[in-house]
Design a protein around this motif. Structure first.
Motif, PDB file in Angstrom:
ATOM      1  N   ALA A 187      23.483-102.823  58.752  1.00  0.00           N
ATOM      2  CA  ALA A 187      23.346-103.224  57.348  1.00  0.00           C
ATOM      3  C   ALA A 187      24.658-103.853  56.901  1.00  0.00           C
ATOM      4  N   GLU A 188      24.657-105.163  56.770  1.00  0.00           N
ATOM      5  CA  GLU A 188      25.896-105.890  56.479  1.00  0.00           C
ATOM      6  C   GLU A 188      26.467-105.563  55.107  1.00  0.00           C
ATOM      7  N   GLU A 189      25.618-105.183  54.164  1.00  0.00           N
ATOM      8  CA  GLU A 189      26.104-104.837  52.831  1.00  0.00           C
ATOM      9  C   GLU A 189      26.119-103.337  52.589  1.00  0.00           C
ATOM     10  N   GLY A 190      26.075-102.572  53.670  1.00  0.00           N
ATOM     11  CA  GLY A 190      26.072-101.129  53.522  1.00  0.00           C
ATOM     12  C   GLY A 190      24.694-100.611  53.181  1.00  0.00           C
ATOM     13  N   TYR A 250      28.786-105.392  39.498  1.00  0.00           N
ATOM     14  CA  TYR A 250      27.765-106.398  39.768  1.00  0.00           C
ATOM     15  C   TYR A 250      28.273-107.518  40.661  1.00  0.00           C
ATOM     16  N   ASP A 251      29.535-107.839  40.587  1.00  0.00           N
ATOM     17  CA  ASP A 251      30.088-108.968  41.321  1.00  0.00           C
ATOM     18  C   ASP A 251      30.703-108.486  42.629  1.00  0.00           C
ATOM     19  N   THR A 252      30.127-108.910  43.756  1.00  0.00           N
ATOM     20  CA  THR A 252      30.657-108.500  45.059  1.00  0.00           C
ATOM     21  C   THR A 252      31.853-109.350  45.492  1.00  0.00           C
ATOM     22  N   ASN A 253      32.078-110.464  44.811  1.00  0.00           N
ATOM     23  CA  ASN A 253      33.232-111.308  45.105  1.00  0.00           C
ATOM     24  C   ASN A 253      34.456-110.733  44.407  1.00  0.00           C
ATOM     25  N   THR A 254      34.947-109.659  44.979  1.00  0.00           N
ATOM     26  CA  THR A 254      36.077-108.938  44.378  1.00  0.00           C
ATOM     27  C   THR A 254      36.922-108.331  45.479  1.00  0.00           C
ATOM     28  N   LEU A 255      38.173-108.052  45.173  1.00  0.00           N
ATOM     29  CA  LEU A 255      39.079-107.473  46.162  1.00  0.00           C
ATOM     30  C   LEU A 255      39.266-105.970  45.997  1.00  0.00           C
ATOM     31  N   PHE A 256      39.010-105.469  44.770  1.00  0.00           N
ATOM     32  CA  PHE A 256      39.199-104.049  44.505  1.00  0.00           C
ATOM     33  C   PHE A 256      38.014-103.497  43.718  1.00  0.00           C
ATOM     34  N   VAL A 257      37.828-102.192  43.840  1.00  0.00           N
ATOM     35  CA  VAL A 257      36.802-101.471  43.094  1.00  0.00           C
ATOM     36  C   VAL A 257      37.496-100.371  42.313  1.00  0.00           C
ATOM     37  N   GLU A 258      37.129-100.225  41.059  1.00  0.00           N
ATOM     38  CA  GLU A 258      37.743 -99.186  40.231  1.00  0.00           C
ATOM     39  C   GLU A 258      37.216 -97.818  40.637  1.00  0.00           C
ATOM     40  N   TYR A 259      38.134 -96.878  40.868  1.00  0.00           N
ATOM     41  CA  TYR A 259      37.752 -95.526  41.267  1.00  0.00           C
ATOM     42  C   TYR A 259      37.388 -94.721  40.019  1.00  0.00           C
ATOM     43  N   PRO A 260      36.320 -93.910  40.062  1.00  0.00           N
ATOM     44  CA  PRO A 260      35.855 -93.203  38.863  1.00  0.00           C
ATOM     45  C   PRO A 260      36.916 -92.322  38.199  1.00  0.00           C
ATOM     46  N   GLU A 261      37.800 -91.757  39.000  1.00  0.00           N
ATOM     47  CA  GLU A 261      38.802 -90.845  38.449  1.00  0.00           C
ATOM     48  C   GLU A 261      40.148 -91.542  38.215  1.00  0.00           C
ATOM     49  N   GLY A 262      40.139 -92.883  38.226  1.00  0.00           N
ATOM     50  CA  GLY A 262      41.363 -93.644  37.984  1.00  0.00           C
ATOM     51  C   GLY A 262      41.932 -94.234  39.249  1.00  0.00           C
ATOM     52  N   GLY A 263      42.533 -95.408  39.124  1.00  0.00           N
ATOM     53  CA  GLY A 263      43.102 -96.076  40.277  1.00  0.00           C
ATOM     54  C   GLY A 263      42.130 -97.079  40.872  1.00  0.00           C
ATOM     55  N   PHE A 264      42.519 -97.642  42.029  1.00  0.00           N
ATOM     56  CA  PHE A 264      41.751 -98.729  42.619  1.00  0.00           C
ATOM     57  C   PHE A 264      41.647 -98.545  44.139  1.00  0.00           C
ATOM     58  N   GLU A 277      30.194 -93.431  48.289  1.00  0.00           N
ATOM     59  CA  GLU A 277      29.593 -93.173  46.982  1.00  0.00           C
ATOM     60  C   GLU A 277      29.423 -94.492  46.232  1.00  0.00           C
ATOM     61  N   VAL A 278      28.211 -94.738  45.747  1.00  0.00           N
ATOM     62  CA  VAL A 278      27.895 -95.990  45.062  1.00  0.00           C
ATOM     63  C   VAL A 278      27.462 -95.686  43.629  1.00  0.00           C
ATOM     64  N   PRO A 279      28.111 -96.285  42.631  1.00  0.00           N
ATOM     65  CA  PRO A 279      27.646 -96.094  41.249  1.00  0.00           C
ATOM     66  C   PRO A 279      26.182 -96.528  41.127  1.00  0.00           C
ATOM     67  N   ARG A 280      25.387 -95.767  40.417  1.00  0.00           N
ATOM     68  CA  ARG A 280      23.949 -96.035  40.363  1.00  0.00           C
ATOM     69  C   ARG A 280      23.634 -97.424  39.811  1.00  0.00           C
ATOM     70  N   GLU A 281      24.542 -97.979  39.009  1.00  0.00           N
ATOM     71  CA  GLU A 281      24.274 -99.295  38.433  1.00  0.00           C
ATOM     72  C   GLU A 281      24.782-100.427  39.311  1.00  0.00           C
ATOM     73  N   ALA A 282      25.384-100.101  40.475  1.00  0.00           N
ATOM     74  CA  ALA A 282      25.981-101.134  41.328  1.00  0.00           C
ATOM     75  C   ALA A 282      24.920-102.049  41.917  1.00  0.00           C
ATOM     76  N   GLN A 283      25.267-103.344  41.989  1.00  0.00           N
ATOM     77  CA  GLN A 283      24.347-104.325  42.549  1.00  0.00           C
ATOM     78  C   GLN A 283      24.171-104.143  44.046  1.00  0.00           C
ATOM     79  N   SER A 284      25.227-103.736  44.729  1.00  0.00           N
ATOM     80  CA  SER A 284      25.206-103.630  46.187  1.00  0.00           C
ATOM     81  C   SER A 284      26.008-102.418  46.627  1.00  0.00           C
TER      82      SER A 284
END
Length: 790
Positions: free
Chosen positions: A453-456, A546-560, A504-511
């Protein structure tokens, strides 16, 4: 205790009654730093007794202490209780979990009392438990060199234990006890084989369009006939959310304790009911069976599972069966015993099922006053809807009886059943309904990108609130495993990495590619900047998921956290060369180095506590993106790894080397998530050609289709592997016979992980009765299996 010479510790104490004891390591203030998990009993009540003992570390042979070996592979009759020495005797005790059921121990040594090294004159030892052997030696043996000798049951010599001679201690005491010993590594270690097949895929002449628990008895017979030691199945918990084919996914259970009604054999259910009813009811029970058999036969003739029709027919039959004899059955002693044993999960599950039926949904948020589980309210509902609730208790009793009988039958012929424990639970399950605080319901568990699965993968399960679970010492997990141990002697932990960390994937995440590892140690903005990545974090970070064209993902408890494989994005390609190098260093550090000690600590808080709950053999599914700490933890705790030849764990190679697999591992040609041997052969011709020339060492062009002879060669490599177990899918065993295997190998595929709506419906194309009659094929399989002991 006081420390003496050679690192030996000693103490004197007065014991007035039988005493249980263990050793602990404490600091100067008395705080416990480490303690043994084993408790011992004082073995004698003689005055003036000296006990020579050893600290009990987790032994390298830990898997051999599992019920897989003590109840199946190495099962032996224990006819002697712990020996009682007389005054002046020496009681010697040794742990020998690797002894086969047709072997025993003798002690032989340098003095006349120990046979003067003549193995036939040594002192025969007695098995006082499945793994513990004892002998009583005369006092004149003190100070002698000795060794343990493995013999057959008639006392004929087989081999000495390895290593130097041992030395019996001298003692001024009237009685001496020497214990804490372990039989040293054997020259040739045991290796076994088995078959993997989902229960729903079984086919017998009596099944109702789907495999049933009773069909496993025929599979046990086939395993025994071919010399196999284990049958591995997929999860068998109830997944009944919609009573449609969408419930065919076995990893989305509505209960982690209840068994699936689909797998209840109608004939086995009727036989169970007969035992609890008077003879006047038996003709009515037989008539009920006869009424449904024509419908069942039509479903059983289908090439694949028709889930919708099969589950509806089975439930309709069970409801009539309940009306016919349910009340009588539920008055029986065996049912009452089951009720007591299942009280922690059965009533909530039965009420949950009744409410699901009432509201036509498993989404308990739509259940009015019972949207939030309350024990007293649920109990009141059960009283007011007694018949509807009791029906589900009745069905679970029948399922438990049938699967327990299968396990007992398997034990009687030395075959083990291996279950599968999903890493997740359905967000609309009775587990989450009863204890939502144990789960992170705003998140979904899944897997990072891989070859499948290329997108996880986003599995849709809530992740675990491990901190909350730890507050009661993981009670839910311990009860879950104890329930499994009623039926299984081994279990596969689906995605064992989840005990270290979970994707862990946020339920609203696109991918799923926008997920993150939980728990993690995210980077701060300052760390990212100091690493040389001079950019606006907010601009390069996915906030809305929603946008997979990104370099970082925000961590739920703070940080990246770096977006996994962020180096494949257009955003990465737009960076300067210097910035790309900085990002790659951050990515490499985060996913492969930063968390090793952290995740090791997480796993060691969880896995040992859970494994100690039962005697099942623990096997881990450790494929994919593996942190360096995982093999170390699995080795230290005696958890078998999973080895797939075409999914090597070494970087830069196409195929694993089967001869160098870890001994404590399970090797397989494929899994339920992969194409079988024959389908794989046609997927990538370049890779197949490499396998043909470099692995099988055959010249010329590879075959277009995988012949039976080639399949035999591939399986032979598994049989000669170093792994303790080789468990292969039935489809791959059948691939070795041109006349028995299916024409189209793709019809044998069980799951396609990249398809979240895959229909799990594969069934054997020949019946188990037919398989048992294929003497020529079975002899050939037995010859392959016999390679495991060469």
């Amino acid at each position: 205790m006081q420390m003496g010479g050679n690192g030996l510790w000693s103490c004197c104490c007065e014991v007035k009654t039988t005493l249980s004891y263990h050793y602990e390591l404490r600091d100067r203030n008395g705080a416990t730093l480490r303690k043994e998990s084993l408790s011992r009993l004082i073995p004698v009540k003689q005055q003036n007794t000296t006990i020579y003992d050893r600290w009990w570390d987790t032994p390298a042979e830990q898997p051999f202490y599992s019920s897989f070996f003590t109840e199946c592979a190495f099962k032996r009759k224990v006819t002697r209780k712990s020996l009682k020495p007389s005054v002046g005797d020496i009681l010697i005790e040794v742990e020998a979990p690797t002894l086969h059921s047709d072997e025993r121990l003798t002690i032989v040594g340098g003095c006349k009392a120990l046979g003067s090294w003549v193995t036939s004159d040594g002192i025969m030892m007695h098995a006082v438990s499945a793994t513990t052997w004892q002998a009583i030696l005369p006092q004149e043996a003190a100070g002698s060199e000795y060794k343990f000798v493995i013999t057959d049951t008639k006392g004929n010599f087989k081999e000495f234990e390895s290593g130097d001679n041992r030395l019996l201690p001298y003692s001024n005491s009237t009685t001496c006890v020497v214990r804490g010993l372990r039989l040293r590594q054997r020259a040739v270690m045991w290796r076994g084989a088995g078959v993997a097949i989902p229960v729903f895929s079984l086919r017998s002449q009596n099944s109702w369009g789907v495999g049933e628990f009773s069909d496993l008895k025929l599979m046990v017979q086939w395993a025994k006939q071919t010399g196999m030691s284990v049958i591995q199945i997929l999860p068998v918990n109830d997944t009944s959310s919609s009573f449609t084919w969408h419930d065919s996914y076995p990893y989305n259970a509505i209960s982690s304790f209840a068994l699936h009604p689909l797998y209840l054999g109608a004939e086995a259910a009727v036989e169970c009911c007969k035992k609890a009813t008077d003879s006047s009811s038996h003709s009515s029970l037989e008539a009920l069976l006869d009424k449904y058999k024509p419908h069942a036969s039509k479903l059983n003739a289908l090439a694949t599972l028709d889930y919708d029709k099969s589950i509806k027919l089975k439930v309709k039959f069970l409801k009539e069966l309940y009306k016919l004899c349910g009340k009588q059955v539920m008055k029986s002693k065996t049912f009452m015993d089951f009720l007591v044993q299942s009280q922690d999960w059965l009533l909530p599950y039965a009420v949950y099922c009744a409410l699901r039926d009432k509201y036509s949904t498993t989404n308990f948020h739509e259940w009015g006053e019972l949207s939030t589980y309350d024990e007293s309210t649920a109990y009141d509902y059960a009283l007011r809807n007694k018949s509807k609730v009791e029906f589900y208790c009745f069905v679970q009793y029948l399922l438990d009886t049938e699967l327990s009988q299968v396990r007992n039958y398997a034990h009687s012929v030395g075959v083990a059943l291996k279950g599968d424990i999903p890493i997740g639970v359905s967000p609309c399950s009775v587990d989450v309904w009863c204890a939502p605080e144990l789960y992170n319901t705003t998140m979904s568990a899944g897997a990072p990108p891989d070859a499948f699965a290329e997108e996880g993968q986003n599995w849709g399960f809530p992740t675990y609130n491990w901190e909350r679970m730890a507050e009661d010492n993981y009670d839910w997990w311990r009860r879950r495993l104890q329930k499994m141990a009623r039926y299984f002697d081994a279990y596969r932990i689906d995605h064992i990495l989840g005990f270290f960390r979970i994707w862990e994937v946020p339920r609203e995440a696109q991918s799923a590619i926008l997920g993150h590892f939980y728990p993690s140690k995210p980077y701060s903005a300052e760390e990212i900047l100091s690493a040389g990545l001079k950019l606006d974090i907010a601009k390069y970070c996915s906030i809305d998921h929603y946008d997979t064209n990104t370099l970082f993902v925000e961590y739920p408890e703070g940080g990246f956290t770096p977006r996994i494989e962020g180096y494949k994005t257009p955003m990465f390609k737009a960076l300067s060369t210097t910035e790309q190098q900085a990002y790659m260093q951050l990515h490499e550090e985060f996913f492969y180095h930063r968390h090793n000690d952290f995740w090791r600590t997480c796993a060691m808080k969880r896995l040992p506590a859970l494994m100690a709950t039962t005697k099942m053999l623990t096997c881990g599914e450790d494929l994919g993106m593996i942190p360096a700490c995982v093999p170390d933890v699995m080795n230290s705790e005696g958890i078998l790894s999973l080895e797939i030849e075409r999914m090597p764990k070494q970087m830069g190679v196409h195929f694993g080397e089967t001869s160098t697999y870890p001994y404590f591992s399970v090797t397989a040609t494929s899994t339920h998530d992969m194409a079988n041997i024959r389908s794989w052969w046609e997927e990538d011709k370049e890779l197949t050609q490499h396998y043909w020339n470099e692995v099988l060492h055959l010249d010329g062009m590879a075959e277009e289709e995988c012949s039976a002879q080639t399949a035999h060669r591939i399986i032979e490599r598994q049989m000669r592997s170093n792994s303790i177990l080789a468990i292969l899918p039935l489809q791959d065993w059948l691939a070795t016979d041109e006349g028995l295997r299916q024409t189209n190998p793709d019809t044998e595929r069980i799951n396609v992980p990249a398809n979240p709506n895959h229909y799990w419906r594969y069934r054997m194309h020949l019946s188990l009765e037919q398989l048992l009659k294929e003497k020529k094929f079975n002899t050939r399989i037995k010859e392959l299996v016999s390679m495991r002991q060469q």
